[in-house]
Design an enzyme around this catalytic site. Sequence first.
Site, PDB file in Angstrom:
ATOM      1  N   GLY A  45       0.776  -1.233   0.000  1.00 57.74           N
ATOM      2  CA  GLY A  45       0.000   0.000   0.000  1.00 57.74           C
ATOM      3  C   GLY A  45       0.808   1.284   0.000  1.00 57.74           C
ATOM      4  O   GLY A  45       0.362   2.305  -0.509  1.00 57.74           O
ATOM      5  N   GLU A 100       3.753   3.944   6.063  1.00 52.79           N
ATOM      6  CA  GLU A 100       2.484   3.234   5.888  1.00 52.79           C
ATOM      7  C   GLU A 100       1.525   4.055   5.033  1.00 52.79           C
ATOM      8  O   GLU A 100       1.610   5.286   5.007  1.00 52.79           O
ATOM      9  CB  GLU A 100       1.830   2.997   7.261  1.00 52.79           C
ATOM     10  CG  GLU A 100       1.774   1.560   7.709  1.00 52.79           C
ATOM     11  CD  GLU A 100       0.878   0.632   6.900  1.00 52.79           C
ATOM     12  OE1 GLU A 100       0.696   0.826   5.690  1.00 52.79           O
ATOM     13  OE2 GLU A 100       0.362  -0.313   7.508  1.00 52.79           O
ATOM     14  N   ASP A 101       0.618   3.365   4.372  1.00 51.05           N
ATOM     15  CA  ASP A 101      -0.411   4.076   3.607  1.00 51.05           C
ATOM     16  C   ASP A 101      -1.485   4.646   4.540  1.00 51.05           C
ATOM     17  O   ASP A 101      -1.889   5.795   4.398  1.00 51.05           O
ATOM     18  CB  ASP A 101      -1.035   3.154   2.549  1.00 51.05           C
ATOM     19  CG  ASP A 101      -1.519   1.806   3.097  1.00 51.05           C
ATOM     20  OD1 ASP A 101      -1.362   1.535   4.308  1.00 51.05           O
ATOM     21  OD2 ASP A 101      -2.041   1.009   2.304  1.00 51.05           O
ATOM     22  N   ASP A 104      -5.444   2.373  10.686  1.00 49.26           N
ATOM     23  CA  ASP A 104      -6.867   2.131  10.854  1.00 49.26           C
ATOM     24  C   ASP A 104      -7.072   1.597  12.284  1.00 49.26           C
ATOM     25  O   ASP A 104      -7.115   2.376  13.230  1.00 49.26           O
ATOM     26  CB  ASP A 104      -7.259   1.136   9.754  1.00 49.26           C
ATOM     27  CG  ASP A 104      -8.730   0.821   9.685  1.00 49.26           C
ATOM     28  OD1 ASP A 104      -9.529   1.731   9.835  1.00 49.26           O
ATOM     29  OD2 ASP A 104      -9.066  -0.356   9.459  1.00 49.26           O
TER      30      ASP A 104
END
Length: 180
Positions: A45, A100-101, A104
């Site tokens: 990602g 990181e993309d 969450d």
Amino acid sequence: MFINKDVESILVSENELREIVARLAGEIDADYKDKDLMMIGVLKGSVLFMADLMKAMEKDFSIDFVVVSSYENGTESSGRVNVLKDVSQSVEGKDLLIVEDIIDSGNTLNFLVQYFNAKKAKSVKIVTLFDKPDRRQVEIPVDYVGKVIPDVFIVGYGLDYSEKYRTLPYVGILKHEIYS
Ligand code: IMP
Ligand code: MG
């Protein structure tokens, strides 16, 4: 511009992505001036974000990648994180920045920070392009955040749903009917 038919609306345009990346690059350059920086991208990602971030930075540094799994092709974190591909060099004594993309639940980054601390990195920090704080299950300090977003499922600029839509140059909200 051409919008993918499965995308409901554009959340972050190519222009805004460029602005975000330039700001983060400046912050990281300033903070890591005298450090032995190694950037560790979380595949797949982060790949477009990391490529643009590296080009926008002045500092020279080394890079490596890990592949981890926690999602098993859905839209919810399973909570268990597995390393499918490890870094290919020693991280001992290095100042690591995990790229990181999106954060969450926080499970992936929480795991990776502990993982690299156990490998005796000198410091471990995080840069994430997106942050969805409403969904957090584990509290974890994030050092650099591109943009805080609401609880929507996004694709593009590296982010996928079931390995699709990663190559879109913008970030869009995926139509609900695609994953429900
Ligand atoms: P966490 O472990 O729940 O924080 O999950 C982080 C990973 O979940 C990210 O690296 C993404 O691969 C994936 N993810 C979380 N939210 C989204 C989203 O909205 N679109 C695409 N991938 C997502
Ligand atoms: Mg990911």
